[in-house]
Design a protein around this motif. Structure first.
Motif, short mmCIF file in Angstrom:
data_model
loop_
_atom_site.label_atom_id
_atom_site.label_comp_id
_atom_site.label_asym_id
_atom_site.label_seq_id
_atom_site.Cartn_x
_atom_site.Cartn_y
_atom_site.Cartn_z
N GLU A 278 0.86 -1.18 0.00
CA GLU A 278 0.00 0.00 0.00
C GLU A 278 0.89 1.22 0.00
O GLU A 278 1.76 1.37 0.90
N VAL A 279 0.74 2.08 -1.01
CA VAL A 279 1.58 3.28 -1.08
C VAL A 279 0.72 4.53 -1.22
O VAL A 279 -0.44 4.45 -1.64
N VAL A 280 1.31 5.65 -0.84
CA VAL A 280 0.68 6.96 -1.09
C VAL A 280 1.68 7.81 -1.86
O VAL A 280 2.90 7.59 -1.78
N ALA A 281 1.16 8.76 -2.62
CA ALA A 281 2.03 9.69 -3.36
C ALA A 281 1.44 11.09 -3.25
O ALA A 281 0.23 11.27 -3.31
N TRP A 282 2.32 12.05 -3.04
CA TRP A 282 1.91 13.45 -3.05
C TRP A 282 3.12 14.30 -3.41
O TRP A 282 4.22 13.77 -3.59
N CYS A 283 2.92 15.60 -3.55
CA CYS A 283 4.09 16.45 -3.78
C CYS A 283 3.95 17.73 -2.98
O CYS A 283 2.84 18.12 -2.58
N ASP A 284 5.11 18.34 -2.70
CA ASP A 284 5.07 19.57 -1.90
C ASP A 284 4.92 20.79 -2.80
O ASP A 284 4.78 20.65 -4.03
#
Ligand code: FES
Ligand SMILES: [Fe+2]
Length: 356
Positions: free
Chosen positions: A45-51
């Motif tokens: 299970e992974v999550v991805a986001w960006c700043d």
């Protein structure tokens, strides 16, 4: 289940379900719109986001504190570039470090597990290794700043297969004529392997209906594989002055399902003959986008033809090949370097492949 059925089921996978490599996670644009993405990816299970600076982070989806899932369906959000856990509000920056909690100093050892990430031509990839090895090969350079190319368009499929099967199509030139109806298919030069990079070039012709008329297209294609998750095809259409970049991105999800993503962008390589494509009246930019859309739809049709086979085929370790087949066994040997049980030492594996 009968023993025959269970044998067929067991034979569906060539070996481990998650070979090492770089795998697609999400489109950059989808990440910008959705802010936070969750996904089952290579059995994790992974999550991805960006700043706010645009740095992309792909991380383990479970909070180091008390184990909440951090994805948006559980209530995870991105605030000021940090991922905020829905359970007690710990905040993680894109380095994975916990930088704040609502009521106490951030524990220094609260860190998310991160996956090495590459962003290329509007697509986000992350490195996977079953044995936890750092990346032992790289992807090509991002070419998104080159002039004249459309944005990358993406199409998604979900199927029950393995990335080795879909990627094997890169050298399986016999199937191009039989299942896809291409003709005059020729391999150009030798299929070459340099470590994790396999190159296969071929030419073919095909006929397609377009705006109610039938056209014959002559195509040269050079396929570059970097592992089983990343397949890039540099396509030159000789009939229409068009170059296109085409990616086939195979990502195992959970050991049963695989995501297949088609990505495409085009560039006009000369003056468009309106009698050939009927689009000469459109502004160049709009015409290129429309042509990219049509190229993608054409590739979608090809994948629709492959899907029933991919969804049910089994692995034949010793296939009975004919003289018309492409370099299937060379491809199979190439693939062995990405399975951890075959890694007697990455250097030795690469030397062996260089001799093939
Ligand atoms: S479980 Fe994430 S902050 Fe407590
Ligand atoms: Fe195919």
């Amino acid at each position: 289940m009968s023993s025959a059925e269970s044998t067929a089921q067991d034979d569906r996978l060539p070996t481990a379900p998650f070979p090492d490599g770089w795998y697609f996670v999400t489109g950059r644009e989808a990440l910008r719109k959705q802010t936070l993405i969750e996904k089952t990816w290579l059995g994790q299970e992974v999550v991805a986001w960006c700043d706010d600076e645009g740095t992309v982070c792909v991380a383990d989806a479970y909070c180091p504190h008390l184990g909440s899932h951090l994805g948006p369906t559980t209530g995870g959000i991105v605030r000021d570039g940090c991922l905020v856990c829905p359970f007690h509000g710990f905040e993680y920056d894109v380095s994975g470090q916990c930088v704040a909690t609502p009521s106490a100093p951030a524990p220094k050892n609260a860190r998310l597990g991160l996956f090495e990430t590459r962003v290329m031509n509007g697509m986000v990839f992350a490195w996977w290794s079953s044995a936890g090895q750092p990346p032992y090969f790289t992807l090509p350079d991002d070419t998104s700043d080159e002039d004249g190319w459309t944005p990358v368009g993406l199409r998604y499929f979900r199927l029950t297969t393995h990335p080795e099967y879909t990627t094997e199509n890169s050298v399986d030139i016999a199937h191009l004529s039989h299942i896809h109806g291409y003709f005059d298919v020729h391999q150009i030069g030798a299929v070459t392997v340099d470590g994790a990079h396999l190159v296969s070039a071929f030419e073919f012709k095909r006929e397609r209906s377009f705006l109610g008329r039938k056209f014959r297209f002559e195509v040269s294609a050079v396929t570059h594989l970097y592992g089983m998750g990343y397949s890039f095809v540099d396509i030159t259409e000789h009939t229409v002055p068009l170059r296109s970049r085409f990616w086939v991105l195979a990502t195992p999800l959970d050991g049963t399902y695989m995501e297949l993503v088609l990505a495409s962008q085009v560039q006009e390589a000369g003056r468009v003959n309106r009698s050939i494509v009927g689009l000469g009246f459109l502004p160049k930019r709009m015409r290129a986008r429309l042509m990219n859309h049509m190229m993608l739809e054409r590739q979608v049709k090809d994948v629709d033809q492959d899907l029933p086979v991919w969804n049910r085929k089994i692995f034949r370790p010793r296939p009975v090949l004919s003289s018309a087949d492409g370099k299937i066994m060379l491809f199979r040997r190439y693939c062995t370097q990405f399975y951890p049980e075959n890694q007697t030492g990455a250097g030795e594996t690469l030397k062996t492949l260089a001799r093939m």
